[in-house]
Design a protein around this motif. Structure first.
Motif, PDB file in Angstrom:
ATOM      1  N   THR A  41       0.816  -1.214   0.000  1.00  0.00           N
ATOM      2  CA  THR A  41       0.000   0.000   0.000  1.00  0.00           C
ATOM      3  C   THR A  41       0.851   1.266   0.000  1.00  0.00           C
ATOM      4  O   THR A  41       0.307   2.363   0.019  1.00  0.00           O
ATOM      5  CB  THR A  41      -0.896   0.023   1.251  1.00  0.00           C
ATOM      6  OG1 THR A  41      -0.067  -0.192   2.399  1.00  0.00           O
ATOM      7  CG2 THR A  41      -1.952  -1.056   1.201  1.00  0.00           C
ATOM      8  N   PRO A  80      15.123 -10.572  12.744  1.00  0.00           N
ATOM      9  CA  PRO A  80      14.149 -11.610  13.145  1.00  0.00           C
ATOM     10  C   PRO A  80      12.807 -11.021  13.594  1.00  0.00           C
ATOM     11  O   PRO A  80      11.766 -11.646  13.412  1.00  0.00           O
ATOM     12  CB  PRO A  80      14.834 -12.309  14.319  1.00  0.00           C
ATOM     13  CG  PRO A  80      16.225 -11.810  14.384  1.00  0.00           C
ATOM     14  CD  PRO A  80      16.357 -10.613  13.521  1.00  0.00           C
ATOM     15  N   TYR A  81      12.846  -9.832  14.164  1.00  0.00           N
ATOM     16  CA  TYR A  81      11.609  -9.199  14.661  1.00  0.00           C
ATOM     17  C   TYR A  81      10.685  -8.796  13.513  1.00  0.00           C
ATOM     18  O   TYR A  81       9.546  -8.419  13.739  1.00  0.00           O
ATOM     19  CB  TYR A  81      11.977  -7.980  15.516  1.00  0.00           C
ATOM     20  CG  TYR A  81      12.939  -7.056  14.806  1.00  0.00           C
ATOM     21  CD1 TYR A  81      14.315  -7.261  14.904  1.00  0.00           C
ATOM     22  CD2 TYR A  81      12.482  -6.016  14.015  1.00  0.00           C
ATOM     23  CE1 TYR A  81      15.211  -6.455  14.212  1.00  0.00           C
ATOM     24  CE2 TYR A  81      13.377  -5.206  13.327  1.00  0.00           C
ATOM     25  CZ  TYR A  81      14.729  -5.432  13.430  1.00  0.00           C
ATOM     26  OH  TYR A  81      15.603  -4.644  12.745  1.00  0.00           O
ATOM     27  N   PHE A  97       6.043  -9.364   9.567  1.00  0.00           N
ATOM     28  CA  PHE A  97       5.889  -8.281   8.580  1.00  0.00           C
ATOM     29  C   PHE A  97       6.295  -8.782   7.192  1.00  0.00           C
ATOM     30  O   PHE A  97       5.540  -8.672   6.224  1.00  0.00           O
ATOM     31  CB  PHE A  97       6.759  -7.095   9.021  1.00  0.00           C
ATOM     32  CG  PHE A  97       6.904  -5.997   7.999  1.00  0.00           C
ATOM     33  CD1 PHE A  97       5.882  -5.091   7.777  1.00  0.00           C
ATOM     34  CD2 PHE A  97       8.074  -5.864   7.262  1.00  0.00           C
ATOM     35  CE1 PHE A  97       6.021  -4.077   6.835  1.00  0.00           C
ATOM     36  CE2 PHE A  97       8.226  -4.855   6.327  1.00  0.00           C
ATOM     37  CZ  PHE A  97       7.194  -3.957   6.109  1.00  0.00           C
ATOM     38  N   ALA A 136       3.912 -11.360   5.708  1.00  0.00           N
ATOM     39  CA  ALA A 136       2.485 -11.019   5.572  1.00  0.00           C
ATOM     40  C   ALA A 136       2.103 -10.979   4.092  1.00  0.00           C
ATOM     41  O   ALA A 136       2.913 -10.617   3.239  1.00  0.00           O
ATOM     42  CB  ALA A 136       2.212  -9.666   6.225  1.00  0.00           C
ATOM     43  N   ASP A 137       0.851 -11.331   3.830  1.00  0.00           N
ATOM     44  CA  ASP A 137       0.385 -11.388   2.436  1.00  0.00           C
ATOM     45  C   ASP A 137       0.469 -10.041   1.731  1.00  0.00           C
ATOM     46  O   ASP A 137       0.562  -9.980   0.508  1.00  0.00           O
ATOM     47  CB  ASP A 137      -1.088 -11.848   2.400  1.00  0.00           C
ATOM     48  CG  ASP A 137      -1.193 -13.341   2.633  1.00  0.00           C
ATOM     49  OD1 ASP A 137      -0.136 -13.982   2.746  1.00  0.00           O
ATOM     50  OD2 ASP A 137      -2.325 -13.851   2.704  1.00  0.00           O
ATOM     51  N   THR A 138       0.391  -8.959   2.493  1.00  0.00           N
ATOM     52  CA  THR A 138       0.384  -7.632   1.864  1.00  0.00           C
ATOM     53  C   THR A 138       1.759  -6.980   1.913  1.00  0.00           C
ATOM     54  O   THR A 138       1.878  -5.767   1.747  1.00  0.00           O
ATOM     55  CB  THR A 138      -0.647  -6.726   2.551  1.00  0.00           C
ATOM     56  OG1 THR A 138      -0.535  -6.900   3.965  1.00  0.00           O
ATOM     57  CG2 THR A 138      -2.046  -7.055   2.092  1.00  0.00           C
ATOM     58  N   GLU A 152      16.747 -12.559  21.460  1.00  0.00           N
ATOM     59  CA  GLU A 152      16.322 -11.277  20.875  1.00  0.00           C
ATOM     60  C   GLU A 152      14.896 -10.931  21.289  1.00  0.00           C
ATOM     61  O   GLU A 152      14.127 -10.353  20.523  1.00  0.00           O
ATOM     62  CB  GLU A 152      16.436 -11.316  19.352  1.00  0.00           C
ATOM     63  CG  GLU A 152      17.874 -11.442  18.899  1.00  0.00           C
ATOM     64  CD  GLU A 152      18.098 -10.839  17.521  1.00  0.00           C
ATOM     65  OE1 GLU A 152      17.271 -10.041  17.070  1.00  0.00           O
ATOM     66  OE2 GLU A 152      19.125 -11.175  16.923  1.00  0.00           O
ATOM     67  N   MET A 174       9.200  -4.034  19.494  1.00  0.00           N
ATOM     68  CA  MET A 174       8.338  -3.951  18.306  1.00  0.00           C
ATOM     69  C   MET A 174       6.871  -3.958  18.728  1.00  0.00           C
ATOM     70  O   MET A 174       6.046  -3.243  18.194  1.00  0.00           O
ATOM     71  CB  MET A 174       8.578  -5.157  17.381  1.00  0.00           C
ATOM     72  CG  MET A 174       9.908  -5.179  16.688  1.00  0.00           C
ATOM     73  SD  MET A 174      10.060  -3.909  15.431  1.00  0.00           S
ATOM     74  CE  MET A 174       9.020  -4.605  14.136  1.00  0.00           C
ATOM     75  N   GLN A 186      -0.735   7.338   6.691  1.00  0.00           N
ATOM     76  CA  GLN A 186      -0.805   5.919   7.051  1.00  0.00           C
ATOM     77  C   GLN A 186      -0.990   5.818   8.564  1.00  0.00           C
ATOM     78  O   GLN A 186      -0.195   6.350   9.320  1.00  0.00           O
ATOM     79  CB  GLN A 186       0.475   5.217   6.624  1.00  0.00           C
ATOM     80  CG  GLN A 186       0.391   3.710   6.759  1.00  0.00           C
ATOM     81  CD  GLN A 186       1.528   3.008   6.034  1.00  0.00           C
ATOM     82  OE1 GLN A 186       1.525   2.903   4.814  1.00  0.00           O
ATOM     83  NE2 GLN A 186       2.504   2.552   6.782  1.00  0.00           N
ATOM     84  N   ASP A 238      -5.386  -2.486   5.359  1.00  0.00           N
ATOM     85  CA  ASP A 238      -4.518  -3.655   5.252  1.00  0.00           C
ATOM     86  C   ASP A 238      -4.639  -4.454   6.555  1.00  0.00           C
ATOM     87  O   ASP A 238      -4.008  -4.123   7.568  1.00  0.00           O
ATOM     88  CB  ASP A 238      -3.064  -3.206   5.023  1.00  0.00           C
ATOM     89  CG  ASP A 238      -2.116  -4.395   4.831  1.00  0.00           C
ATOM     90  OD1 ASP A 238      -2.487  -5.517   5.229  1.00  0.00           O
ATOM     91  OD2 ASP A 238      -1.014  -4.191   4.293  1.00  0.00           O
ATOM     92  N   HIS A 283      -3.683  -7.391   7.103  1.00  0.00           N
ATOM     93  CA  HIS A 283      -2.554  -8.283   7.385  1.00  0.00           C
ATOM     94  C   HIS A 283      -1.547  -7.568   8.275  1.00  0.00           C
ATOM     95  O   HIS A 283      -0.990  -8.154   9.202  1.00  0.00           O
ATOM     96  CB  HIS A 283      -1.850  -8.691   6.090  1.00  0.00           C
ATOM     97  CG  HIS A 283      -2.684  -9.566   5.212  1.00  0.00           C
ATOM     98  ND1 HIS A 283      -2.864 -10.898   5.453  1.00  0.00           N
ATOM     99  CD2 HIS A 283      -3.400  -9.280   4.095  1.00  0.00           C
ATOM    100  CE1 HIS A 283      -3.651 -11.415   4.516  1.00  0.00           C
ATOM    101  NE2 HIS A 283      -3.986 -10.448   3.678  1.00  0.00           N
ATOM    102  N   LEU A 284      -1.309  -6.315   7.953  1.00  0.00           N
ATOM    103  CA  LEU A 284      -0.263  -5.581   8.666  1.00  0.00           C
ATOM    104  C   LEU A 284      -0.828  -4.590   9.688  1.00  0.00           C
ATOM    105  O   LEU A 284      -0.062  -3.985  10.440  1.00  0.00           O
ATOM    106  CB  LEU A 284       0.626  -4.825   7.666  1.00  0.00           C
ATOM    107  CG  LEU A 284       1.516  -5.717   6.785  1.00  0.00           C
ATOM    108  CD1 LEU A 284       2.155  -4.904   5.678  1.00  0.00           C
ATOM    109  CD2 LEU A 284       2.589  -6.397   7.628  1.00  0.00           C
TER     110      LEU A 284
END
Lengths: 170, 752
Positions: free
Chosen positions: A71, A131-132, A136, A139-141, B58, B65, B639, B733, B735-736
């Motif tokens: 997006t 790794p964090y 993200f 994800a599919d998007t 980690e 995050m 956003q 979105d 997903h995110l």
């Protein structure tokens, strides 16, 4: 040699013999391994545009990988034009330490990676470095881009610029 | 292992009172051990062990995050709970390093392998004189074997980041990122009685009194509030009993649980500890005079910081399994049927036939009933919501799934009232779809009237239209009676059917946008239940089924109770309206304002006392100030961040649902933007192409309905209803968890 690449001064003294100088490669490698984020430079409709991305480089420095949601503006621009740059640096927050700043500008062409074997490899490269960002990146998007590096320009001491071309080495 | 930073120290070898290394609980237990008190043997996994674990894996980056997406101040507790669940899942998914496992194995040599162990939190700063973390961090008891100890240790570490711990630290102004947690592993001591002793009365520490509480069996029965204790007030000086209050227990024979020598031993111990530490302790103990064992000691918490009552109250909202089961039986078996019956009884009452005094009585009765049920709502229904959260942690601990929300599949297909209502709405929409004459008639009447038309008038006019279907009228009547006798935005929905009729027209004209998720066999409610049962093993099967059942009932009733209380509210409003109409016809009431609870006393008095003067019902004049823009001029959102509550990607125009009139304006394909999807508006969801909610949470109903219908949803978007305007083009979105506003063009740049 183009005179427009250096970070701070377009009239800096560049060293086009970098490909034969292993020290430059090693400096570039150290910097991209130390740093986690790069400024991705893209363009579209005559307008340049920069954005921060988390990146990872392949061991031979031949390509870099980063991810962005579908997006975003940068995604749209990357789909329009695949020619990109990545700027990676260790700039300090304080002024006056200019001579210690090291920066790399990597130019190249980006390619959207579709899901499949290459996606798995490239995403693994990025995730093992960040790794964090696993959920993200997967994800599919989220879109994964691979940048084939054409040239590295390495800047130190404010104006000292040397270049390294990975393909010249292979 | 770095000898200067040991991962493990036996309690009797812990020197000095080093809170930073061993945490509050362990360092105090070590001091007690050295001073000669009987303390169960054990060892401490130091804060260095915690640091090694979080840095190896980690975990801190993952936590940053998770918590960096939004300021903790801006998160609702449901969102904090979600963040804590995901963090807990990260802790559980990371195995202990070889070194840490070796350290635990070394420590376990202290015990006989069959000894049940207690794994307790010992956070730095926990239980200091300034504040108490009692009950905030996790303690796990009855643990046997290294694997179970490893799991328990990770859970105790994770509890440093639990919702309660995060909220409590926020209240105390402590930075969770700087917190560290040691863990105490001790042998469990069984005794016939246990309890808590306070060196001073926590209600008034100036009095020369100590308090001793005792229950039969282990101390946790008292600490978890499962058994009512015997309670003694003791004189500290004379050591005599001031009073004794027996506990209310079924098996109680009304004899004191403790003998005089037991009381003296406990009092002597707690006072000696007071002397040792120079502060007044609250001491957990087990055993009797000849075998008294100190389980822990910490400063008495006399005050709890309480800047935000709701959050402090939330800290109490973690009922144990036994309490949850009790709540389930009481709520499902008694309270919900009573609440439903109360609403039905009020609805069945013919108010028009009552005289004025009877009507006044009925209004008061309704109002009292509503107040009673609102109290029950807060006292019992809300704590019962924890049933779903308990299911989440139970499932995740046992199954350790990649997706911490996998358990939500266990809640599928519960017969929620809102789902039943939506199914009736779908049938009505289908009827309009297949009968164009009725649809045209409804459309024409809607075009003729504003939203304010009453259903009775609408119904009469509809019947006069050609092609009108008695069947549609009957079913809509039924829908009104069964499901729309509720308030929304201080109005009875059934009084204003316009918005819903508009929704029906919209639903009838288009197929639903929801692509019902095809539930894969491996993800069905049954398959997940089997997965859980196989993970816990046959011994814990009954316990697991109980947790699942409580979770399901909690999930269902926490939606139904809202609708049922809204029905009582609607019935109160109905009676007030009848009273207002009657007084207005008598010329004793004037003004055209909305009736509210605040008018109740006036109307009741008007009905009871004919001599009362003219009653005026006016809305206070409120000049509509233009809403201050959230975004300063020249600044615009591009956003927005929220929670990825239901996966998918969609672009559409915004429709904010902020009040009752907005309901009828919703058009298919729009992005539904609201504060939170309420049970009274879930029928709009199938029309929406995406959902954005201000209220965040993966387990709030809007999120789960969106997931079931396959509609992208982002929730927890700060100021969503203020920032986003009707007609804005947005991309959701799911997903995110991102909402992108507008197009990514360079039109502005190109003008220069």
């Amino acid at each position: 040699m183009n005179a427009d690449e250096p970070l701070f001064d377009s009239n800096s003294n560049t060293d086009s013999g970098g490909a034969s100088n292993p020290a430059v490669r090693s400096l570039i490698e150290s910097l991209v391994n130390e740093q986690s984020y790069a400024v991705l430079c893209v363009q579209g409709g005559g307008q340049p545009y920069g954005a921060l991305v988390a990146f990872a480089f392949s061991g031979d420095l031949g390509h870099a990988v980063f991810a962005t949601p579908v997006t975003t503006r940068k995604y749209r621009l990357l789909r329009e034009c695949d020619r990109v740059s990545l700027v990676i640096d260790n700039r300090p927050t304080k002024a006056g330490e200019l001579m210690e700043v090291e920066a790399v500008t990597a130019t190249g062409r980006s390619q959207l990676i579709s899901r499949g074997r290459e996606f798995d490899q490239m995403s693994e490269l990025l995730i093992s470095r960040h790794p964090y960002l696993k959920s993200f990146v997967l994800a599919d998007t989220c879109a994964l881009f691979r940048v084939e590096i054409v040239r590295f320009l390495h800047v130190t001491r404010f104006q000292e610029v040397r270049q390294w071309i990975p393909t010249a080495h292979s | 292992m770095d000898p200067d930073r040991p991962l493990l120290i036996p309690l009797d070898a812990l020197r000095g009172a080093d809170d930073q290394i061993a945490g509050g609980k362990a360092s105090k237990l070590a001091q007690l051990t050295r001073a000669g008190f009987t303390v169960p043997k054990g060892f401490c996994l130091t804060t260095w062990a915690y640091e090694a674990f979080v840095s190896d894996a980690e975990i801190m980056t993952a936590i940053r995050m998770e918590l960096g997406r939004k300021s903790l101040d801006d998160m609702r507790w449901e969102e904090i709970w979600d963040a804590a669940l995901r963090i807990r899942s990260v802790f559980l998914s990371q195995p202990l390093s070889k070194q840490l496992r070796a350290a635990v194995a070394e420590g376990l040599k202290l015990f006989d392998p069959s000894t049940p162990l207690a794994i307790r939190s010992s956070a730095v700063g926990e239980d200091s004189a300034g504040h108490s973390f009692a009950g905030i961090h996790e303690s796990i008891i009855g643990v046997r074997g290294q694997r179970a100890v490893d799991d328990a240790v990770r859970l105790v570490w994770a509890s440093l980041w639990s919702d309660a711990a995060l909220l409590y630290r926020q209240e105390l102004g402590l930075d969770p990122a700087r917190s560290r947690m040691a863990v105490v592993v001790q042998a469990m001591v069984d005794a016939d009685c246990s309890g808590v002793a306070f060196a001073r009365d926590p209600r008034d520490t100036r009095k020369d009194h100590a308090i001793i509480e005792s229950v039969p069996g282990p101390c946790r029965l008292l600490v978890d509030g499962l058994v009512d204790p015997d309670r003694w007030v003791m004189n500290r000086e004379t050591r005599s009993v001031v009073s004794w209050l027996p506990g209310q227990r079924e098996d109680s024979d009304n004899k004191p649980l403790l003998e005089p020598q037991d009381l003296q031993a406990i009092l002597q111990t707690v006072l000696s500890i007071e002397q040792l530490f120079s502060w007044s302790p609250d001491m957990e103990w087990t055993g009797r005079s000849d075998s008294l064992t100190v389980l822990q000691a910490r400063p008495i918490a006399t005050t709890v910081p309480d800047d935000d009552e709701k959050r402090s109250w939330y800290l109490t909202l973690r009922p144990g399994d036994a309490r949850l089961k009790e709540l389930r039986q009481r709520i499902a078996g008694q309270l919900i049927p009573e609440l439903a019956a109360a609403g039905e009884a009020f609805a069945a009452e013919q108010l028009e036939g009552l005289d004025n005094l009877q009507l006044a009585d009925s209004i008061e009765k309704r109002s009292q009933s509503l107040a009673k049920w609102k109290k029950i709502y807060w006292d019992e229904f809300i704590p019962f919501a924890h049933g779903v959260r308990r299911l989440a942690t139970y499932y995740n601990d046992a199954v350790q799934p990649d997706d911490p929300y996998e358990f939500v599949g266990l809640l599928r297909d519960q017969p929620l009232l809102a789902a039943q209502r939506n199914s009736v709405i779908s049938e009505l929409a289908e009827q309009l779809r297949s009968n164009s004459a009725v649809r045209t008639a409804v459309e024409q009447l809607l075009a003729k009237h504003a939203n304010s038309i009453q259903w009775s008038t609408f119904r009469d006019q509809l019947r006069e239209r050609e092609g009108a279907s008695e069947e549609f009228v009957r079913r809509f009547d039924d829908l009104q009676d069964r499901f729309l006798d509720v308030t929304f935005d201080n109005e009875r929905l059934r009084d204003r059917p316009g918005p819903l009729l508009r929704n029906l027209i919209e639903l009838s004209q288009h197929a639903s946008l929801a692509e019902s998720h095809r539930v894969s066999p491996s993800n069905s409610s049954f398959a997940l239940q089997e997965k859980l049962l196989s993970a816990v093993g046959p011994e814990r099967r009954a316990e697991a089924m109980d947790v699942v059942e409580t979770g399901r009932v909690s999930w269902r009733l926490r939606d139904d109770d809202n609708l049922l209380v809204a029905r009582l509210d609607s019935q109160c409003l109905r009676a007030l309206k009848v009273a207002a109409k009657r007084l207005r016809e008598l010329g004793r009431l004037t003004g055209g304002g909305h009736l509210k609870d605040s008018h109740l006393a006036l109307l009741v008095r008007g009905l009871r006392e004919p001599s009362t003067g003219l009653i005026t019902v006016e809305d206070r004049l409120e000049f509509e100030e233009p809403k201050p823009s959230v975004t300063p001029q020249g600044q615009a959102p591009r956003q927005l961040i929220g929670q990825p509550a239901s996966p998918g990607l969609t672009t559409g125009v915004v429709r904010c649902i902020c009040g009752r009139d907005d309901l009828g304006k919703f058009r298919r394909g729009e992005i539904l933007v609201c504060d939170a999807i309420q049970p009274t508006m879930t029928h709009l969801v199938p029309l929406a192409s995406g959902i954005i909610e201000r209220r965040g949470g993966m387990l709030i109903h809007g999120a789960i309905i969106a997931r079931e219908l396959g509609i992208p949803c982002v929730n927890g978007v700060r100021e969503a209803t203020e920032i986003l305007r009707n007609g804005d083009l947005v991309t959701v979105d799911g997903h995110l968890g991102l909402v992108t506003v507008g197009a990514s063009d360079f039109e502005l740049e190109m003008q220069f």
